[in-house]
Design an enzyme around this catalytic site. Structure first.
Site, PDB file in Angstrom:
ATOM      1  N   CYS A 223       0.837  -1.200   0.000  1.00 14.58           N
ATOM      2  CA  CYS A 223       0.000   0.000   0.000  1.00 14.58           C
ATOM      3  C   CYS A 223       0.869   1.246   0.000  1.00 14.58           C
ATOM      4  CB  CYS A 223      -0.924   0.016   1.219  1.00 14.58           C
ATOM      5  SG  CYS A 223      -0.007   0.079   2.786  1.00 14.58           S
TER       6      CYS A 223
ATOM      7  N   ASP B 120      65.140  11.635 -24.482  1.00 19.28           N
ATOM      8  CA  ASP B 120      66.048  11.141 -23.460  1.00 19.28           C
ATOM      9  C   ASP B 120      66.472   9.741 -23.912  1.00 19.28           C
ATOM     10  OD1 ASP B 120      67.265  10.843 -20.787  1.00 19.28           O
ATOM     11  OD2 ASP B 120      65.667   9.358 -20.525  1.00 19.28           O
TER      12      ASP B 120
ATOM     13  N   ASP C 249      63.771  13.831 -15.848  1.00 22.84           N
ATOM     14  CA  ASP C 249      63.301  14.476 -17.080  1.00 22.84           C
ATOM     15  C   ASP C 249      62.225  15.521 -16.799  1.00 22.84           C
ATOM     16  OD1 ASP C 249      64.914  12.841 -18.716  1.00 22.84           O
ATOM     17  OD2 ASP C 249      63.419  11.238 -18.628  1.00 22.84           O
TER      18      ASP C 249
END
Length: 807
Positions: A82, A497, A698
């Site tokens: 309900c 590199d 780097d």
């Protein structure tokens, strides 16, 4: 300093973007504003509150909605009988801290919960429902999604259908074969019913597209006119004149039946909406890359709790949780393998098709696919901090970013609409006084307003950026900003590199020279003695011996001579392995081997001499060898007209020997880590420099360069410092990155050219310039509306061609 993201509603063209940007920039405390037409989002940086932004955007004629950090959860509820059950469930869920709102529908038995995931978890909400005496499980809400898809474009379809009916009604008698029309709708026989029929078609079309007029006139009154303003003024003028004509018809002046312009208003509005529909579908395709990444995130995970297996929401996974991954399942979170062995398909992350074997202590990544084994993994992060989440954020940021080239379109768009309105008014006035024809004047006025298209200008750059970054992501190339994508197209020098970038990053045995023994016999002694050493070169020798399958001999009295080599005994045989310094100290005569030693040394290899029982037995060379694709990469860069530089800390002769193997143009050798950035700076005096690296040392050089590229396996610092991240270890992706950048920029320039050309040709045509100069035709407003819609679609379609490019 705050960062605020908002969804902007009502934007249709580049002028809208310009107006919203200016409105937000006018707020005190705002540092930076990025407004994106494709995603309909604004990113604001500054010391400002969201309410101030919302008000400024609203005042400019648009709507702003802050993007919340809340999540939506839809649950399927069982055992409800309900409406009071719904109230009970709502009360139970609302009692949880972190729940913002709950709606329970007793009819379809579903609960919709808005909650803060950092305060409450999905299983807590489900547990609250179960504690109230009901059952609950997650719902994908597929039905409602299907309903949305069905309903979403009904107004477009109805508008086009009514426009076709309008053309049939008003123009059906103009064809060589006149189309049949009932007498009661014939303009000559029954003009009043004919007029009423036109209004019956027009009113629904105008109502369904009322937002064009609301936004258009609101922007106009706020002195920030946009594309909607052009359409609203043009079609509005046609409708107003038609109202006057209709009143004249109802008053008995039937000849006005030939002077209604409702068909122009209906067809123009319908075509523009249809164009926007196709445009939105095309734009959706530009975001497929990000959607595919989002789809990689699993929705659930299997939590191992003792002997129990519990399915939980992926956002509920916590660091340290043990999760079960069955064959065929995707990895639910970044983690570490606790038990099991399997092959993992990591194509989503790296683009590599070959699966990667994983066993205990190996790391696994969310979204990758477990192919065949049963794994238990330990979660190392939560769902917001996975590598996949970082990639998605990176791609989204790049797609929302503006490339410098976009500033051209932004400047034009800022003044485009007011200028067009001015041109339309001047053209209308000219034709009225030139021919004394009010209808001709009105037609030119409407046509100029309708054909002008700032949308094509606004879409030219962001669509290409979105597709380009998406293509990059699908190939394992992650570009952090639109500026980086553009800048990469101007690169004329690439600096690599050496260690770990051009080379594989670890020493391997490259050559074996055995004098009195076979290679297997020599390596048996070498492998046995070097297995006692921790030196990296020793590990390379042992690995080579194991690959060759050589037997080990017993070793005793092992001793390392620092900087020279190792010595030991095998039984009564005295073994020495080392460099020329060790052999010179022991008075060995190496003259017989000098040619080989010199040759290998010139190739950048480290030569180790092996002596057994005080006699030279052979030589072994070890080197950090170039990657397989190094030569191919350098050749490809040369073909693109790019100079290649290698930077290394190696001795100049060694570095040059390595560079010569692949044809590198320039070598910068004997560089200390802290000198890399200054060397990049020197190169930048004459070149646009891309720096490619992978190590912590780097990082500064990556930041200094015009474009920093980090290899995905590199250090976190390098990846953070770079503008572009390559997820594969293949440096050939540097070539792909530059190709992608150049092709994307070429596509943007094509888009801008056609967007400008369309307006430069279309507006004079609509003004009647071709009629004046060449006695050509006047442009019909309906054709102008269709052309305007097509211009935006053509720009997006051209950008989508990037999806098929070969890198």
């Amino acid at each position: 300093m705050k960062e605020i993201d908002l969804k902007i509603e009502g934007m249709t063209c580049a002028s809208c973007v310009s107006h919203v940007t200016k409105a937000i920039e006018g707020i005190e405390g705002v540092e930076r504003v990025d407004v994106n037409l494709l995603t309909n989002r604004a990113h604001v940086v500054g010391d400002v509150i969201p309410d101030a932004i919302i008000k400024a955007v609203d005042d400019s004629g648009y709507a702003a909605i802050p993007l919340s950090n809340t999540k939506k959860l839809v649950l399927e509820i069982t055992d409800m009988t309900c409406t009071q059950c719904a109230v009970s469930i709502e009360s139970s869920i609302m009692s949880l801290e972190g729940v913002e709102s709950v709606t329970v529908n007793a009819v379809n038995e579903k609960a919709t919960v808005i909650y803060h995931p950092d305060q409450v978890k999905t299983y807590d909400i489900i547990a609250a429902v179960e504690a109230a005496g009901y059952g609950a499980k997650r719902s994908d809400d597929k039905e409602s999604q299907e309903e949305i898809k069905i309903d979403k474009h009904w107004d477009v379809k109805i508008g086009v259908a009514l426009a076709v009916v309008m053309i049939y009604l008003t123009m059906g008698q103009m064809f060589a074969f006149k189309l049949p029309i009932p007498n009661f709708l014939n303009l000559e026989i029954n003009p009043i019913l004919y007029t009423l029929a036109q209004w019956l078609i027009t009113i629904p079309v105008l109502w369904m597209n009322r937002l064009i007029f609301i936004r258009g006139f609101k922007s106009l009154f706020n002195k920030t006119p946009n594309m909607d303003s052009l359409v609203a003024i043009g079609t509005g003028a046609a409708v107003v004149y038609s109202i006057y004509g209709s009143l004249q018809i109802f008053m008995g002046n039937m000849h006005y039946v030939h002077h209604l312009y409702l068909e122009s208003a209906v067809v123009i509005v319908a075509l523009i909406r249809l164009g926007k529909y196709f445009e939105s579908k095309s734009k959706a395709k530009t975001t497929e890359a990000i959607k595919s990444l989002l789809n990689l995130k699993p929705k659930t995970a299997i939590l191992k709790r003792g002997d129990e297996e519990i399915t939980i929401d992926i956002d509920d996974v916590r660091i340290g949780d043990h999760l079960i991954v069955k064959p065929g399942m995707s990895i639910p979170i970044d983690g570490k393998v606790i038990t099991g062995y399997s092959s993992i398909d990591e194509a989503m992350l790296t683009g590599e098709s070959m699966p990667v074997d994983k066993t205990v202590d190996d790391t696994v990544i969310m979204g990758t696919m477990n192919q065949n084994g049963h794994l238990v993994i330990e979660a190392l992060v939560d769902s917001d901090n996975t590598k996949l989440a970082q990639i998605i954020e990176l791609v989204e940021n790049a797609q929302n970013d503006k490339a410098p080239i976009a500033k051209i379109a932004d400047k034009v768009s800022g003044v485009f609409v007011p200028v067009v309105i001015g041109i339309a008014i001047l053209s209308a006035v000219f034709w009225f006084f030139y021919q004394g024809d009010l209808e001709r004047s009105l037609t030119v006025f409407v046509t100029v307003l309708v054909i002008a298209c700032p949308c094509a200008l606004g879409l030219a750059t962001p669509t290409a950026i979105m597709v380009g970054t998406g293509v990059g992501a699908q190939n394992g190339i992650f570009i952090k900003s639109a500026e980086s994508l553009e800048e990469a197209s101007h690169i004329d020098t690439v600096v690599f590199d050496k260690t770990g970038t051009l080379t594989i990053g670890k020493p391997v045995v490259t050559d074996i020279y055995a004098k009195k023994l076979t290679e297997h016999e020599l390596m048996s002694y070498v492998t046995s003695i070097e297995s006692y050493s921790e030196h990296p070169l020793a590990q390379a020798l042992v690995l080579k011996g194991d690959e060759m399958g050589v037997p080990r001999v017993d070793i005793r009295d092992f001793q390392a001579e620092v900087g020279r080599g190792v010595i030991a005994y095998s039984g009564d045989t005295f073994i020495q392995i080392g460099n020329e310094k060790l052999m010179a100290a022991e008075n060995y005569d190496l003259s017989e081997y000098q040619d080989v030693i010199l040759k290998w040394s010139m190739q950048g290899k480290t030569v180790m001499v092996v002596a057994l029982a005080h006699e030279i037995a052979g030589l072994v060379a070890v080197a950090d060898v170039l990657k397989e694709e190094a030569k191919k990469t350098v050749d490809a860069l040369h073909s693109l007209g790019i100079r290649v530089v290698m930077m290394t800390g190696d001795h100049a002769l060694t570095a040059q020997a390595i560079a010569d193997q692949v044809g590198i143009d320039e070598v910068i050798a004997e560089v200390m880590p802290d000198e890399k950035a200054s060397n990049v700076q020197k190169l930048q005096e004459t070149s646009k420099v891309m720096m490619v690296g992978d190590g912590i040392n780097d990082a500064v050089a990556l930041v200094q360069s015009d474009i920093g590229v980090a290899i995905g396996h590199g250090s976190d610092v390098a990846i953070e410092s770079a503008s572009i991240v390559l997820m594969k270890e293949s440096i050939y992706d540097v070539v792909k990155t530059i190709n992608l950048s150049r092709k994307t920029m070429r596509n943007i320039k094509q888009n801008l050219f056609w967007a400008f050309a369309y307006n430069v040709i279309g507006i004079p045509f609509a003004m009647g310039v071709f009629y004046l100069l060449f006695n050509g035709p006047f442009l019909d407003p309906m054709i102008a509306g269709g052309a305007m819609a097509f211009s935006s679609i053509s720009v997006v379609a051209n950008a989508l061609r990037l999806k098929n490019i070969k890198l």
